[in-house]
Write an enzyme that holds these catalytic residues in place. Structure first.
Site, mmCIF file in Angstrom:
data_model
loop_
_atom_site.group_PDB
_atom_site.id
_atom_site.type_symbol
_atom_site.label_atom_id
_atom_site.label_comp_id
_atom_site.label_asym_id
_atom_site.label_seq_id
_atom_site.Cartn_x
_atom_site.Cartn_y
_atom_site.Cartn_z
ATOM 1 N N ILE A 48 -4.484 3.345 5.737
ATOM 2 C CA ILE A 48 -4.409 4.560 5.329
ATOM 3 C C ILE A 48 -5.161 5.182 4.214
ATOM 4 O O ILE A 48 -5.237 4.402 3.164
ATOM 5 C CB ILE A 48 -2.759 5.127 5.146
ATOM 6 C CG1 ILE A 48 -2.116 4.789 6.113
ATOM 7 C CG2 ILE A 48 -2.569 6.419 4.721
ATOM 8 C CD1 ILE A 48 -2.316 5.323 7.622
ATOM 9 N N GLU A 99 -2.683 -11.456 8.989
ATOM 10 C CA GLU A 99 -2.725 -11.893 7.555
ATOM 11 C C GLU A 99 -3.024 -11.080 7.012
ATOM 12 O O GLU A 99 -3.788 -9.796 7.002
ATOM 13 C CB GLU A 99 -4.061 -12.888 7.757
ATOM 14 C CG GLU A 99 -3.770 -14.004 8.760
ATOM 15 C CD GLU A 99 -5.317 -14.454 9.534
ATOM 16 O OE1 GLU A 99 -6.149 -13.433 9.625
ATOM 17 O OE2 GLU A 99 -5.345 -15.356 9.913
ATOM 18 N N TYR A 106 5.345 -4.652 6.025
ATOM 19 C CA TYR A 106 5.458 -5.602 7.303
ATOM 20 C C TYR A 106 7.120 -6.174 7.178
ATOM 21 O O TYR A 106 7.467 -6.287 8.500
ATOM 22 C CB TYR A 106 4.445 -6.532 7.178
ATOM 23 C CG TYR A 106 3.071 -6.215 7.187
ATOM 24 C CD1 TYR A 106 2.657 -5.165 7.859
ATOM 25 C CD2 TYR A 106 1.927 -6.619 6.357
ATOM 26 C CE1 TYR A 106 1.226 -4.391 7.917
ATOM 27 C CE2 TYR A 106 0.750 -6.259 6.166
ATOM 28 C CZ TYR A 106 0.324 -5.129 7.184
ATOM 29 O OH TYR A 106 -0.839 -4.881 7.157
#
Length: 157
Positions: free
Chosen positions: A74, A106, A118
């Site tokens: 972003i 990763e 995440y």
């Protein structure tokens, strides 16, 4: 920024320069325009836009019943507004649509903001690639993270 609604649309060749510029603004180790061009030929590449304003992009690879988040960013001017979460969530829906049982990625061990995102979206840390990424001094480890997708073996949802 415009008040236009958020849209996810496929990345096109004409977008590569803008995407590469966004990636350069977002990371110290950006992909080259050539890497984005190559990705357009074999990967699932999408943009997050509001009207004509490019906010972010993602590159996914789907293969053999799995997906890999190869790159996501972003623009720094739009951080902390929920756009990364929205884009990642849409990407995970694309992985489900590609019949993937899981999505893996990763991430630089120092990228605490991405790691928090995440974890928030259900990824689990499963390993470490030592000295994987270039760094200002030497190399940096990569955390390997996986999210099981709905309908897959071991699905926790």
């Amino acid at each position: 920024m415009s008040t236009a609604p958020l849209t996810i649309r496929p990345m096109q060749l004409a977008d590569v320069d803008a995407v590469a510029a966004l990636n350069l603004a977002a990371t110290a180790y950006p992909w080259s325009p050539g890497q984005f061009i190559d990705s357009l030929q074999s990967h699932d590449c999408h943009l997050l836009v509001a009207g004509e304003q490019l906010l972010g992009f993602m590159v996914l690879q789907h293969s053999c019943g799995e997906s890999c988040l190869l790159n996501i960013a972003i623009h720094p001017d739009f951080h902390q507004r929920g756009y990364a979460h929205f884009l990642l969530s849409q990407g995970l829906q694309r992985c489900i649509g590609a019949n993937s049982s899981q999505c893996y990625l990763e991430v630089r061990a120092s990228n605490t903001a991405a790691i928090a995102l995440y974890f928030k979206t259900g990824f689990e840390e499963v390993g470490l690639r030592k000295n994987y990424y270039p760094a200002v001094q030497g190399r940096e480890h990569a955390k390997i993270m996986i999210k099981k997708l709905p309908g897959s073996a071991g699905d926790k949802t």
